[in-house]
Design a protein around this motif. Sequence first.
Motif, PDB file in Angstrom:
ATOM      1  N   MET A 166     107.074  18.230  37.473  1.00  0.00           N
ATOM      2  CA  MET A 166     106.390  18.922  36.381  1.00  0.00           C
ATOM      3  C   MET A 166     107.372  19.808  35.624  1.00  0.00           C
ATOM      4  O   MET A 166     108.251  20.428  36.210  1.00  0.00           O
ATOM      5  N   SER A 167     107.186  19.887  34.324  1.00  0.00           N
ATOM      6  CA  SER A 167     108.017  20.778  33.524  1.00  0.00           C
ATOM      7  C   SER A 167     107.479  22.199  33.647  1.00  0.00           C
ATOM      8  O   SER A 167     106.330  22.423  34.031  1.00  0.00           O
ATOM      9  N   ARG A 168     108.323  23.167  33.290  1.00  0.00           N
ATOM     10  CA  ARG A 168     107.895  24.566  33.346  1.00  0.00           C
ATOM     11  C   ARG A 168     106.723  24.806  32.398  1.00  0.00           C
ATOM     12  O   ARG A 168     105.818  25.602  32.688  1.00  0.00           O
ATOM     13  N   ARG A 169     106.717  24.114  31.281  1.00  0.00           N
ATOM     14  CA  ARG A 169     105.623  24.262  30.315  1.00  0.00           C
ATOM     15  C   ARG A 169     104.305  23.791  30.915  1.00  0.00           C
ATOM     16  O   ARG A 169     103.255  24.435  30.749  1.00  0.00           O
ATOM     17  N   GLN A 170     104.334  22.692  31.643  1.00  0.00           N
ATOM     18  CA  GLN A 170     103.125  22.176  32.285  1.00  0.00           C
ATOM     19  C   GLN A 170     102.619  23.133  33.367  1.00  0.00           C
ATOM     20  O   GLN A 170     101.418  23.344  33.513  1.00  0.00           O
ATOM     21  N   ILE A 171     103.570  23.714  34.109  1.00  0.00           N
ATOM     22  CA  ILE A 171     103.181  24.647  35.169  1.00  0.00           C
ATOM     23  C   ILE A 171     102.546  25.889  34.570  1.00  0.00           C
ATOM     24  O   ILE A 171     101.547  26.409  35.077  1.00  0.00           O
ATOM     25  N   ARG A 172     103.094  26.374  33.469  1.00  0.00           N
ATOM     26  CA  ARG A 172     102.514  27.550  32.816  1.00  0.00           C
ATOM     27  C   ARG A 172     101.089  27.271  32.357  1.00  0.00           C
ATOM     28  O   ARG A 172     100.202  28.119  32.475  1.00  0.00           O
ATOM     29  N   LYS A 173     100.869  26.086  31.825  1.00  0.00           N
ATOM     30  CA  LYS A 173      99.517  25.711  31.389  1.00  0.00           C
ATOM     31  C   LYS A 173      98.573  25.633  32.587  1.00  0.00           C
ATOM     32  O   LYS A 173      97.398  26.019  32.506  1.00  0.00           O
ATOM     33  N   LEU A 174      99.094  25.141  33.696  1.00  0.00           N
ATOM     34  CA  LEU A 174      98.291  25.044  34.912  1.00  0.00           C
ATOM     35  C   LEU A 174      97.903  26.434  35.419  1.00  0.00           C
ATOM     36  O   LEU A 174      96.766  26.664  35.837  1.00  0.00           O
ATOM     37  N   VAL A 175      98.848  27.365  35.358  1.00  0.00           N
ATOM     38  CA  VAL A 175      98.579  28.732  35.797  1.00  0.00           C
ATOM     39  C   VAL A 175      97.429  29.326  34.998  1.00  0.00           C
ATOM     40  O   VAL A 175      96.489  29.906  35.553  1.00  0.00           O
ATOM     41  N   LYS A 176      97.478  29.155  33.701  1.00  0.00           N
ATOM     42  CA  LYS A 176      96.421  29.696  32.843  1.00  0.00           C
ATOM     43  C   LYS A 176      95.089  28.990  33.071  1.00  0.00           C
ATOM     44  O   LYS A 176      94.021  29.608  33.001  1.00  0.00           O
ATOM     45  N   ALA A 177      95.160  27.700  33.365  1.00  0.00           N
ATOM     46  CA  ALA A 177      93.932  26.933  33.613  1.00  0.00           C
ATOM     47  C   ALA A 177      93.267  27.343  34.921  1.00  0.00           C
ATOM     48  O   ALA A 177      92.085  27.052  35.141  1.00  0.00           O
ATOM     49  N   SER A 178      94.016  28.015  35.780  1.00  0.00           N
ATOM     50  CA  SER A 178      93.476  28.440  37.075  1.00  0.00           C
ATOM     51  C   SER A 178      92.633  29.704  36.963  1.00  0.00           C
ATOM     52  O   SER A 178      92.057  30.160  37.945  1.00  0.00           O
ATOM     53  N   ILE A 222     105.834  32.668  35.251  1.00  0.00           N
ATOM     54  CA  ILE A 222     105.380  33.213  33.975  1.00  0.00           C
ATOM     55  C   ILE A 222     105.912  34.616  33.676  1.00  0.00           C
ATOM     56  O   ILE A 222     105.719  35.127  32.571  1.00  0.00           O
ATOM     57  N   LYS A 223     106.570  35.250  34.668  1.00  0.00           N
ATOM     58  CA  LYS A 223     106.927  36.656  34.498  1.00  0.00           C
ATOM     59  C   LYS A 223     107.879  36.907  33.331  1.00  0.00           C
ATOM     60  O   LYS A 223     107.926  38.011  32.786  1.00  0.00           O
ATOM     61  N   GLY A 224     108.625  35.889  32.920  1.00  0.00           N
ATOM     62  CA  GLY A 224     109.549  36.073  31.804  1.00  0.00           C
ATOM     63  C   GLY A 224     108.983  35.670  30.462  1.00  0.00           C
ATOM     64  O   GLY A 224     109.654  35.797  29.426  1.00  0.00           O
ATOM     65  N   ASP A 225     107.740  35.208  30.442  1.00  0.00           N
ATOM     66  CA  ASP A 225     107.121  34.755  29.195  1.00  0.00           C
ATOM     67  C   ASP A 225     106.777  35.931  28.279  1.00  0.00           C
ATOM     68  O   ASP A 225     106.499  37.046  28.744  1.00  0.00           O
ATOM     69  N   THR A 226     106.738  35.659  27.006  1.00  0.00           N
ATOM     70  CA  THR A 226     106.422  36.717  26.039  1.00  0.00           C
ATOM     71  C   THR A 226     104.988  37.199  26.157  1.00  0.00           C
ATOM     72  O   THR A 226     104.680  38.335  25.799  1.00  0.00           O
ATOM     73  N   ASP A 227     104.099  36.342  26.662  1.00  0.00           N
ATOM     74  CA  ASP A 227     102.691  36.732  26.796  1.00  0.00           C
ATOM     75  C   ASP A 227     102.345  37.132  28.235  1.00  0.00           C
ATOM     76  O   ASP A 227     101.180  37.158  28.617  1.00  0.00           O
ATOM     77  N   ALA A 228     103.364  37.457  29.033  1.00  0.00           N
ATOM     78  CA  ALA A 228     103.132  37.805  30.443  1.00  0.00           C
ATOM     79  C   ALA A 228     102.274  39.054  30.591  1.00  0.00           C
ATOM     80  O   ALA A 228     101.624  39.250  31.620  1.00  0.00           O
ATOM     81  N   THR A 229     102.270  39.909  29.567  1.00  0.00           N
ATOM     82  CA  THR A 229     101.455  41.128  29.641  1.00  0.00           C
ATOM     83  C   THR A 229     100.099  40.957  28.960  1.00  0.00           C
ATOM     84  O   THR A 229      99.361  41.932  28.810  1.00  0.00           O
ATOM     85  N   ASN A 230      99.789  39.744  28.575  1.00  0.00           N
ATOM     86  CA  ASN A 230      98.434  39.445  28.076  1.00  0.00           C
ATOM     87  C   ASN A 230      97.605  39.072  29.301  1.00  0.00           C
ATOM     88  O   ASN A 230      97.384  37.911  29.605  1.00  0.00           O
ATOM     89  N   PHE A 231      97.157  40.081  30.032  1.00  0.00           N
ATOM     90  CA  PHE A 231      96.587  39.908  31.371  1.00  0.00           C
ATOM     91  C   PHE A 231      95.337  39.027  31.415  1.00  0.00           C
ATOM     92  O   PHE A 231      95.036  38.420  32.433  1.00  0.00           O
ATOM     93  N   SER A 232      94.634  38.940  30.315  1.00  0.00           N
ATOM     94  CA  SER A 232      93.398  38.156  30.296  1.00  0.00           C
ATOM     95  C   SER A 232      93.653  36.655  30.346  1.00  0.00           C
ATOM     96  O   SER A 232      92.721  35.869  30.489  1.00  0.00           O
ATOM     97  N   LEU A 233      94.924  36.257  30.249  1.00  0.00           N
ATOM     98  CA  LEU A 233      95.255  34.822  30.267  1.00  0.00           C
ATOM     99  C   LEU A 233      95.397  34.269  31.680  1.00  0.00           C
ATOM    100  O   LEU A 233      95.379  33.055  31.872  1.00  0.00           O
ATOM    101  N   TYR A 234      95.523  35.156  32.685  1.00  0.00           N
ATOM    102  CA  TYR A 234      95.916  34.706  34.015  1.00  0.00           C
ATOM    103  C   TYR A 234      94.869  35.020  35.083  1.00  0.00           C
ATOM    104  O   TYR A 234      94.027  35.898  34.910  1.00  0.00           O
ATOM    105  N   PRO A 235      94.927  34.293  36.208  1.00  0.00           N
ATOM    106  CA  PRO A 235      93.985  34.540  37.316  1.00  0.00           C
ATOM    107  C   PRO A 235      94.129  35.970  37.836  1.00  0.00           C
ATOM    108  O   PRO A 235      95.261  36.434  38.057  1.00  0.00           O
ATOM    109  N   PRO A 236      93.042  36.695  38.041  1.00  0.00           N
ATOM    110  CA  PRO A 236      93.120  38.069  38.551  1.00  0.00           C
ATOM    111  C   PRO A 236      93.908  38.184  39.854  1.00  0.00           C
ATOM    112  O   PRO A 236      94.645  39.149  40.052  1.00  0.00           O
ATOM    113  N   ASP A 237      93.760  37.189  40.730  1.00  0.00           N
ATOM    114  CA  ASP A 237      94.478  37.245  42.006  1.00  0.00           C
ATOM    115  C   ASP A 237      95.985  37.239  41.801  1.00  0.00           C
ATOM    116  O   ASP A 237      96.730  37.871  42.553  1.00  0.00           O
TER     117      ASP A 237
END
Length: 646
Positions: free
Chosen positions: A1-13, A35-50
């Motif tokens: 998997m590419s890093r882009r695909q993994i990032r999308k998977l993280v958000k889909a979780s 995802i920690k280095g992404d520009t939207d890493a501090t957009n907390f509503s995009l990611y699983p709370p856990d």
Amino acid sequence: MSRRQIRKLVKASRRKGKKKVKLLETQLTCMYNYIKGDTDATNFSLYPPDMLLYYDYSLVPQATCRSYFEEVSGADFSIFSSVLSYKLSALIGNAMSCLGVAGTNLSADNILVLGNMCCALDASYIQNSHPSILEKLKSCPDFTNAQVSAMETVLLTGSTAYGAPSTWNLQTLEDLQILPLYLTETFYSQFDKRTKRRFLRSFVKVLRRSGVQKKKIRNMKKAIRRSIKNKSKRSIGNDCTVGTITQVTIRDESFPFDYDTIAQFNCCLGAETVKDNLAAIIAKVDQEEYLSVVLNKLREAYAANSSIPEETVQVLGAGSRMATTDDISLWKITKIDTLSALMDSSDGEWDPSKANAIISKYLSKEGNSLGSSELNSVGGPNLCSLDPSVLKTISQDSLGKANALILSNCTLEKKREMFTIARGSFSGRTRSAVSASTYQLIQTYLVGADVEYVRSLATSNISMDMATFTGLDENVVLALNVNEVKGLLGTNLPELKSYENQTLVQNWARTQTQSDLDTLGIGLSGGRTTNSTASPSITTAAPGSSSTTTASATTLTNPASSANPATSTNPASSTNPASSTNPASSANPASSTTPTNPASSTSPATPTNPSITSTTGNGGARIGPDTGLSSLVVLVVFMTSHLILH
């Protein structure tokens, strides 16, 4: 998997409620690292709370820290492993700082922001905060005794939505939802006996349907019974005054509620009634003292027989744990179903001597052996009760088809015996390198691995997690040099720093020069100076060998051994709902040694989950994933199929 695909998977979780994707700690930390280095890493509503639980808080902008904790409020705070529980302590401290809370008095607004974090707060917060904290506690998976006491104190003040204790009734108990499961006789003494009986009839049904642990239900019943005893004026004699126990009595959902003394239960219960209704009685009676009475009556019922029949033994349930070895000698145990029923872990742990007696009795039947079905039924802890000579009879094929066995309770001799069998079952002899699939299959048996095999893992690119590493035989670990440990841990190497106060890691560090430790680049200290010498005590014999070569060790002073980097007060002390230990403790549950809390500002954020989750492979054998990335790949398959179906 590419890093882009993994990032999308993280958000889909990011899903909530019944659709929430349950993830392991290793998966969550792996996700964050992507995802920690992404520009939207501090957009907390995009990611699983856990996953937000494992954020590097220093990267959270203080201007938006409230929004961060609002998103974290929906996380499962019991997911922290003990080795990373220091992160929970830090998280609580940061939350209080963000919200401007100086003491332990939380406002209703504070509680709303913290959400599930309230489950991890200690008793002082519960007792001193706004009463609405009780509503947040209803979603907690467990409580400490101190937390329960604090909840009762708050309730008894009468300042909550439930009113003064004098006004409490059945509706109060129902409105409290799950909380009555944990409350004590102090709370239950506020209700009359009729109300408690009615409540039990309905509440126990709900608890059993929800799969609540039998131990918790048993403790609740004990608390209710104690509250009745405190008010009871009945004189106790040798006569049955409550009423003879019949089949009709047993059918009542509240049974044996009215028999609030052991004496009455014993007097009113007949041996023949037990014999004819054993399964129904065991299903309702779960307190140890009462189960002992049931077992005595059963023994009485079969006094004229040389043994207790197999179909009866199969339904003993939790009552079997009250048996003596003499009782077990009377049980007929020849079928795998009987062995499986007796070994059911939900009925409680077995004393090793009794587990040995049961398994040995089963094996005494001609044709019975420790096959894969038997191994799955017995499990690792009970298997450790057997003699090494019995373990040697396990075939490689049987072990290969069985579920992974946890052998932490075994002696080193038994661990080595099981590893020898596992190696023959899972490892090919023609290759020096160990494949990832082989490693996953043999992982739980590495507690008995020899130096030769562990060194082969160091060159096999397997990235051993720290839970497995610290579970290895200490003599084996002490025989490894810096480069071998580096190769063994692979991508998990930074976690060695988190364990630097753990005894095994300290002992290993003392055998290395500090200059060599510095080459690891993780800030690990405790090594000897270049001109010092140290010879660790090393057992070089292969498993099963009777000869060993031991070198005496030179005692060296570890400059880091007395310093615990966790110097701040732990705000979550003794409140971790996932453990009975202090959540600030770094004890590794997979190790026989207990490390000091490694909570320091330099601790790496790449943790290891000490638990092992099994998946199926190799013709039925169980495979434990080693790293967060491998677990993430499994998650990809699940998520992809789920999205296609919807």
